[in-house]
Write a protein that holds these residues in place. Structure first.
Motif, PDB file in Angstrom:
ATOM      1  N   SER A  13       0.803  -1.220   0.000  1.00 10.10           N
ATOM      2  CA  SER A  13       0.000   0.000   0.000  1.00 10.10           C
ATOM      3  C   SER A  13       0.835   1.268   0.000  1.00 10.10           C
ATOM      4  O   SER A  13       0.295   2.367  -0.132  1.00 10.10           O
ATOM      5  CB  SER A  13      -0.935   0.014   1.220  1.00 10.10           C
ATOM      6  N   GLU A  18       4.475  -0.557  -3.041  1.00 13.12           N
ATOM      7  CA  GLU A  18       3.604   0.137  -3.991  1.00 13.12           C
ATOM      8  C   GLU A  18       4.325   0.383  -5.313  1.00 13.12           C
ATOM      9  O   GLU A  18       3.770   0.137  -6.397  1.00 13.12           O
ATOM     10  CB  GLU A  18       3.150   1.465  -3.385  1.00 13.12           C
ATOM     11  N   ASP A  39      -7.839   0.802   1.808  1.00 10.53           N
ATOM     12  CA  ASP A  39      -8.275   1.919   0.987  1.00 10.53           C
ATOM     13  C   ASP A  39      -7.202   2.290  -0.027  1.00 10.53           C
ATOM     14  O   ASP A  39      -7.492   2.538  -1.200  1.00 10.53           O
ATOM     15  CB  ASP A  39      -8.643   3.132   1.845  1.00 10.53           C
ATOM     16  N   ARG A  40      -5.952   2.264   0.418  1.00 11.08           N
ATOM     17  CA  ARG A  40      -4.841   2.576  -0.493  1.00 11.08           C
ATOM     18  C   ARG A  40      -4.632   1.446  -1.506  1.00 11.08           C
ATOM     19  O   ARG A  40      -4.294   1.698  -2.664  1.00 11.08           O
ATOM     20  CB  ARG A  40      -3.566   2.834   0.302  1.00 11.08           C
ATOM     21  N   HIS A  42      -6.992  -0.498  -2.785  1.00  8.49           N
ATOM     22  CA  HIS A  42      -8.037  -0.401  -3.810  1.00  8.49           C
ATOM     23  C   HIS A  42      -7.762   0.773  -4.753  1.00  8.49           C
ATOM     24  O   HIS A  42      -8.034   0.677  -5.962  1.00  8.49           O
ATOM     25  CB  HIS A  42      -9.407  -0.270  -3.148  1.00  8.49           C
ATOM     26  N   ARG A  43      -7.238   1.864  -4.200  1.00  9.18           N
ATOM     27  CA  ARG A  43      -6.877   2.998  -5.051  1.00  9.18           C
ATOM     28  C   ARG A  43      -5.746   2.619  -6.010  1.00  9.18           C
ATOM     29  O   ARG A  43      -5.772   2.963  -7.196  1.00  9.18           O
ATOM     30  CB  ARG A  43      -6.468   4.178  -4.163  1.00  9.18           C
ATOM     31  N   LYS A  46      -7.094   0.357  -8.816  1.00  8.53           N
ATOM     32  CA  LYS A  46      -7.792   1.149  -9.832  1.00  8.53           C
ATOM     33  C   LYS A  46      -6.792   1.833 -10.762  1.00  8.53           C
ATOM     34  O   LYS A  46      -6.958   1.838 -11.990  1.00  8.53           O
ATOM     35  CB  LYS A  46      -8.690   2.187  -9.157  1.00  8.53           C
ATOM     36  N   GLU A  47      -5.724   2.381 -10.187  1.00  7.39           N
ATOM     37  CA  GLU A  47      -4.674   3.038 -10.980  1.00  7.39           C
ATOM     38  C   GLU A  47      -4.000   2.057 -11.940  1.00  7.39           C
ATOM     39  O   GLU A  47      -3.810   2.361 -13.128  1.00  7.39           O
ATOM     40  CB  GLU A  47      -3.622   3.638 -10.035  1.00  7.39           C
TER      41      GLU A  47
END
Length: 250
Positions: A13, A18, A39-40, A42-43, A46-47
């Motif tokens: 994350s 990352e 949350d990070r 899932h972000r 998506k990216e």
């Protein structure tokens, strides 16, 4: 060399995890990403899918200090991707206090996260690889593993030396038994991340992007061990091993 298409990364994350996810995604790898901060994750998913629509990215929440959860999440991610080719044991802590100054709680947390939790991750990964009879285990250690270090780094360096020895022991067995399972230990130097944000500034610090490029290059070559980036950390590692302790301690 076997292409490792399906890659699991812990601590994905932020920081090195990352950035490794971004680098592997750019080369078309399918990713299994886990960390506490979902949350990070899932972000990031998506990216990555927006930038590389042909890959698969599976994410799961994971606290590596919950050892039963480590095994459950690794197996679930294996099922998500229908197998795992590479597992990168990356999650860790950089906290620490001088020994004997009343902060055993801080040092214990670092020891549990950086060594015991890493052991759980290696156990879970190797269980999968032994069943598959193939795989690539990557353990992210540190240049701090080269020598015992003073003050706030004492426990951290000890945990990194421990996981380096752990990875070498697994590698020794896999080499002796001539399996299709390989083991790589990475010793990163000063690479700018969230973890290093509070550290003293150093002219040896490199950017996250440059540092991770050198890490991924060593991983893809499946080298047994690598100090990354090679410059200046190969010569620095030699000096750390051979200089008198009073000099290293500075």
């Amino acid at each position: 060399m076997t292409e490792r298409k399906k890659v699991l990364i812990t601590g994905a994350s932020s920081g090195l995890g990352e950035q490794m996810a971004r680098t592997f995604a750019a080369s078309g790898r399918d990713l299994a990403l886990c960390a506490r901060r979902t949350d990070r994750l899932h972000r990031l998913r998506k990216e990555l899918l927006a930038a590389h629509p042909g890959i698969t990215v599976s994410v799961r929440g994971l606290d590596v200090n919950d050892h039963q959860q480590v095994f459950a999440v690794f197996h679930a991610l294996r099922d998500d991707l229908e197998g795992l080719d590479r597992v990168i044991v990356n999650a860790g802590l950089g906290k620490g206090k001088p020994i004997g100054t009343g902060r055993f709680d801080v040092n214990l947390q670092t020891a549990q996260t950086n060594f015991t939790a890493a052991l759980a991750q290696c156990e879970a990964a190797m269980e999968i690889f032994r069943t598959q009879r193939s795989g690539h285990l990557v353990v992210i250690s540190s240049m701090s593993a080269m020598r015992g270090l003073p003050r706030n780094l004492t426990t951290y360096a000890a945990t990194k030396a421990g996981i380096s020895a752990l990875a070498e022991g697994i590698r020794a067995e896999m080499t002796a038994t001539r399996t299709r399972i390989t083991v790589t230990t990475l010793h990163p130097g000063y690479i700018a991340t969230d973890l290093s944000a509070g550290a003293a500034k150093s002219p040896l610090m490199t950017t996250t992007e440059k540092g991770v490029r050198s890490m991924v290059k060593a991983i893809e070559r499946e080298r047994p061990e690598a100090k990354v980036p090679a410059w200046p950390w190969v010569p620095v590692g030699f000096l750390m091993r051979h200089l008198p302790l009073r000099i290293v301690a500075r």
